[in-house]
Design a protein around this motif. Structure first.
Motif, PDB file in Angstrom:
ATOM      1  N   VAL A 159       8.881  -9.400  11.897  1.00 14.96           N
ATOM      2  CA  VAL A 159       8.090  -8.140  12.414  1.00 14.96           C
ATOM      3  C   VAL A 159       7.333  -8.047  12.578  1.00 14.96           C
ATOM      4  N   LEU A 160       5.934  -8.051  11.649  1.00  9.45           N
ATOM      5  CA  LEU A 160       5.375  -8.517  12.081  1.00  9.45           C
ATOM      6  C   LEU A 160       4.804  -9.606  13.216  1.00  9.45           C
ATOM      7  N   GLY A 161       5.514 -10.086  13.801  1.00  6.69           N
ATOM      8  CA  GLY A 161       5.395 -11.039  15.046  1.00  6.69           C
ATOM      9  C   GLY A 161       3.867 -11.951  14.746  1.00  6.69           C
ATOM     10  N   THR A 162       3.896 -12.511  12.659  1.00  8.29           N
ATOM     11  CA  THR A 162       3.395 -13.944  13.180  1.00  8.29           C
ATOM     12  C   THR A 162       3.801 -14.793  13.026  1.00  8.29           C
ATOM     13  N   SER A 163       2.991 -16.075  14.006  1.00  7.76           N
ATOM     14  CA  SER A 163       3.008 -16.795  14.428  1.00  7.76           C
ATOM     15  C   SER A 163       3.608 -18.193  13.306  1.00  7.76           C
ATOM     16  N   GLN A 164       4.746 -19.450  13.334  1.00  6.79           N
ATOM     17  CA  GLN A 164       4.798 -19.544  11.789  1.00  6.79           C
ATOM     18  C   GLN A 164       3.149 -20.522  11.746  1.00  6.79           C
ATOM     19  N   GLU A 165       2.840 -21.389  12.527  1.00  4.03           N
ATOM     20  CA  GLU A 165       1.555 -22.282  12.172  1.00  4.03           C
ATOM     21  C   GLU A 165       0.652 -21.618  11.362  1.00  4.03           C
ATOM     22  N   GLN A 166       0.698 -20.123  11.558  1.00  2.00           N
ATOM     23  CA  GLN A 166      -0.712 -19.625  10.941  1.00  2.00           C
ATOM     24  C   GLN A 166      -0.229 -19.008   9.332  1.00  2.00           C
ATOM     25  N   VAL A 167       0.492 -19.749   8.703  1.00  2.00           N
ATOM     26  CA  VAL A 167       1.257 -19.594   7.683  1.00  2.00           C
ATOM     27  C   VAL A 167       0.816 -20.254   6.310  1.00  2.00           C
ATOM     28  N   LEU A 168       0.490 -20.357   5.345  1.00  2.00           N
ATOM     29  CA  LEU A 168       1.159 -21.749   4.617  1.00  2.00           C
ATOM     30  C   LEU A 168       1.732 -20.743   3.119  1.00  2.00           C
ATOM     31  N   VAL A 169       3.102 -21.248   2.775  1.00  2.00           N
ATOM     32  CA  VAL A 169       3.553 -21.154   1.637  1.00  2.00           C
ATOM     33  C   VAL A 169       3.081 -22.023   0.326  1.00  2.00           C
ATOM     34  N   ALA A 170       3.525 -21.371  -0.538  1.00  2.00           N
ATOM     35  CA  ALA A 170       3.694 -21.759  -1.999  1.00  2.00           C
ATOM     36  C   ALA A 170       4.004 -21.579  -3.281  1.00  2.00           C
ATOM     37  N   GLY A 171       4.508 -22.647  -3.640  1.00  2.00           N
ATOM     38  CA  GLY A 171       5.377 -22.726  -4.954  1.00  2.00           C
ATOM     39  C   GLY A 171       5.401 -23.900  -6.129  1.00  2.00           C
ATOM     40  N   ASP A 172       6.496 -23.778  -6.733  1.00  2.00           N
ATOM     41  CA  ASP A 172       6.240 -24.510  -7.542  1.00  2.00           C
ATOM     42  C   ASP A 172       7.606 -24.667  -8.787  1.00  2.00           C
ATOM     43  N   SER A 173       8.619 -23.998  -7.870  1.00  2.00           N
ATOM     44  CA  SER A 173      10.188 -24.265  -9.167  1.00  2.00           C
ATOM     45  C   SER A 173      10.836 -24.295  -7.791  1.00  2.00           C
ATOM     46  N   MET A 174      12.148 -24.369  -8.024  1.00  2.00           N
ATOM     47  CA  MET A 174      13.404 -24.325  -7.185  1.00  2.00           C
ATOM     48  C   MET A 174      13.801 -23.222  -6.005  1.00  2.00           C
ATOM     49  N   ASN A 175      13.652 -21.906  -7.274  1.00  2.00           N
ATOM     50  CA  ASN A 175      13.543 -20.660  -5.975  1.00  2.00           C
ATOM     51  C   ASN A 175      12.654 -21.080  -4.945  1.00  2.00           C
ATOM     52  N   ASP A 176      11.785 -21.223  -5.621  1.00  2.00           N
ATOM     53  CA  ASP A 176      10.910 -21.688  -3.833  1.00  2.00           C
ATOM     54  C   ASP A 176      11.010 -22.652  -3.033  1.00  2.00           C
ATOM     55  N   LEU A 177      12.339 -23.288  -2.982  1.00  2.00           N
ATOM     56  CA  LEU A 177      12.660 -24.281  -1.722  1.00  2.00           C
ATOM     57  C   LEU A 177      13.051 -23.783  -0.754  1.00  2.00           C
ATOM     58  N   ALA A 178      14.351 -22.789  -0.538  1.00  2.00           N
ATOM     59  CA  ALA A 178      13.858 -22.048   1.067  1.00  2.00           C
ATOM     60  C   ALA A 178      13.054 -21.546   1.134  1.00  2.00           C
ATOM     61  N   MET A 179      11.499 -21.616   0.678  1.00  2.00           N
ATOM     62  CA  MET A 179      10.487 -21.123   1.870  1.00  2.00           C
ATOM     63  C   MET A 179      10.298 -22.144   2.297  1.00  2.00           C
ATOM     64  N   PRO A 184       0.761  -1.465  -0.095  1.00  2.00           N
ATOM     65  CA  PRO A 184      -0.095   0.194   0.172  1.00  2.00           C
ATOM     66  C   PRO A 184       0.949   1.940  -0.048  1.00  2.00           C
ATOM     67  N   THR A 185       1.651   0.747   0.433  1.00  3.16           N
ATOM     68  CA  THR A 185       2.935   2.634   0.744  1.00  3.16           C
ATOM     69  C   THR A 185       3.919   2.066  -0.467  1.00  3.16           C
ATOM     70  N   MET A 186       4.889   1.209  -0.921  1.00  7.75           N
ATOM     71  CA  MET A 186       5.498   0.616  -1.733  1.00  7.75           C
ATOM     72  C   MET A 186       6.884   1.424  -0.973  1.00  7.75           C
ATOM     73  N   MET A 187       6.427   1.167   0.529  1.00 15.72           N
ATOM     74  CA  MET A 187       8.220   1.583   1.165  1.00 15.72           C
ATOM     75  C   MET A 187       8.705  -0.093   1.177  1.00 15.72           C
ATOM     76  N   PRO A 188      10.375   0.272   1.276  1.00 12.06           N
ATOM     77  CA  PRO A 188      10.383  -0.415   1.969  1.00 12.06           C
ATOM     78  C   PRO A 188      10.855  -1.420   2.996  1.00 12.06           C
ATOM     79  N   VAL A 189      10.622  -2.327   3.271  1.00  4.66           N
ATOM     80  CA  VAL A 189      10.195  -2.542   5.054  1.00  4.66           C
ATOM     81  C   VAL A 189      12.040  -3.111   5.729  1.00  4.66           C
ATOM     82  N   GLU A 190      11.660  -1.982   6.086  1.00  3.31           N
ATOM     83  CA  GLU A 190      13.405  -1.740   7.321  1.00  3.31           C
ATOM     84  C   GLU A 190      12.768  -2.747   7.866  1.00  3.31           C
ATOM     85  N   PRO A 191      13.870  -3.234   8.953  1.00  2.00           N
ATOM     86  CA  PRO A 191      14.976  -3.364   9.192  1.00  2.00           C
ATOM     87  C   PRO A 191      15.775  -4.435   7.758  1.00  2.00           C
ATOM     88  N   ILE A 192      14.247  -5.075   7.277  1.00  2.00           N
ATOM     89  CA  ILE A 192      14.887  -6.176   6.577  1.00  2.00           C
ATOM     90  C   ILE A 192      15.668  -5.661   5.290  1.00  2.00           C
TER      91      ILE A 192
END
Ligand SMILES: [Mg+2]
Length: 243
Positions: A165-185, A72-80
């Motif tokens: 940064v968000l304080g989101t617990s890991q159990e609340q997350v779903l990651v999705a991908g289809d190629s090798m650059n997604d492996l790290a997720m 929404p703000t187009m701002m980089p997320v810091e300090p990441i």
């Protein structure tokens, strides 16, 4: 809950019916935080968002993890973002990679990374040596993309930083991908789905990961399939009668 999804072949893939269902579900569920995690550059993602059918993400991780923008703000997320920038050696790595045989420069926008196409003619060990000399990582994906990234930076790294940064617990997350650059997720240990139609190498690498579902449906359909089995997202699917 938070859906962190790759775009091409994943969120943008699958049948029109599945894409419509998934996009509607997200638009109608204010509890779902949406994060795009892509190899594209930010300009290319903003181009996609001109299509109003696509739900608006809250954060966009681009450049295979090397940039992160609050949409929404187009701002980089810091300090990441500053942390990633500090690890990037700059144009000198690009200059040095020009000496590697068989690397074809990608026209895509590139921030804090270098992107190329590779093929059987490419001298990958030489590219690896250049990357290592700048403490960078080399990543191959989809049988044609070669990225050089700041050491340790990838889609999984930047996503974990965002969750912190968000304080989101890991159990609340779903990651999705289809190629090798997604492996790290998936290597983060977060619950994940490899959608149908994925790269063979990714299927092989994730086959033993119990927290990763290998879906049968392509793209968006695979994400819906995984939501049904995810403890946080399942009630959402039931509420809208998608199951
Ligand atoms: Mg993809």
């Amino acid at each position: 809950m938070l859906l962190a999804t790759d775009l091409d072949g994943t969120f943008l893939g699958g049948t029109d019916a599945d894409k419509t269902s998934l996009y509607q579900l997200i638009k109608e569920s204010p509890d779902v935080r949406l994060v795009f995690v892509t190899g594209r550059g930010i300009r290319s993602v903003l181009g996609l968002l001109e299509d109003t059918a696509l739900p608006r993400p809250e954060y966009i991780i681009c450049d295979v993890g090397a940039t992160i923008t609050h949409f929404p703000t187009m701002m980089p997320v810091e300090p990441i973002q500053s942390g990633i920038a500090a690890k990037w050696p700059g144009e000198q790595v690009r200059e040095k990679l020009k000496t590697v045989a068989g690397l074809l420069h990608q026209e895509a926008q590139q921030q804090y990374r270098c992107s190329y196409y590779y093929d059987a003619q490419t001298d990958i060990p030489a590219a690896q040596t250049v990357a290592a000399s700048f403490s960078c990582d080399l990543m191959l994906s989809a049988g044609k993309y070669l990225d050089v990234l700041p050491g340790g930076v990838n889609k999984g790294y930047t996503l974990l930083k965002l969750l912190e940064v968000l304080g989101t617990s890991q159990e609340q997350v779903l990651v999705a991908g289809d190629s090798m650059n997604d492996l790290a997720m998936y290597e983060t240990g977060l619950q994940g789905v490899v959608v149908g139609g994925a790269e063979e190498e990714l299927l092989a690498q994730t086959a033993v990961m119990r927290h990763v579902l290998q879906a049968s449906r392509i793209g968006a359909g695979g994400i819906l399939e995984a939501m049904e089995k995810h403890h946080a997202f399942a009630s959402l699917i039931d509420n809208v009668g998608l199951r």
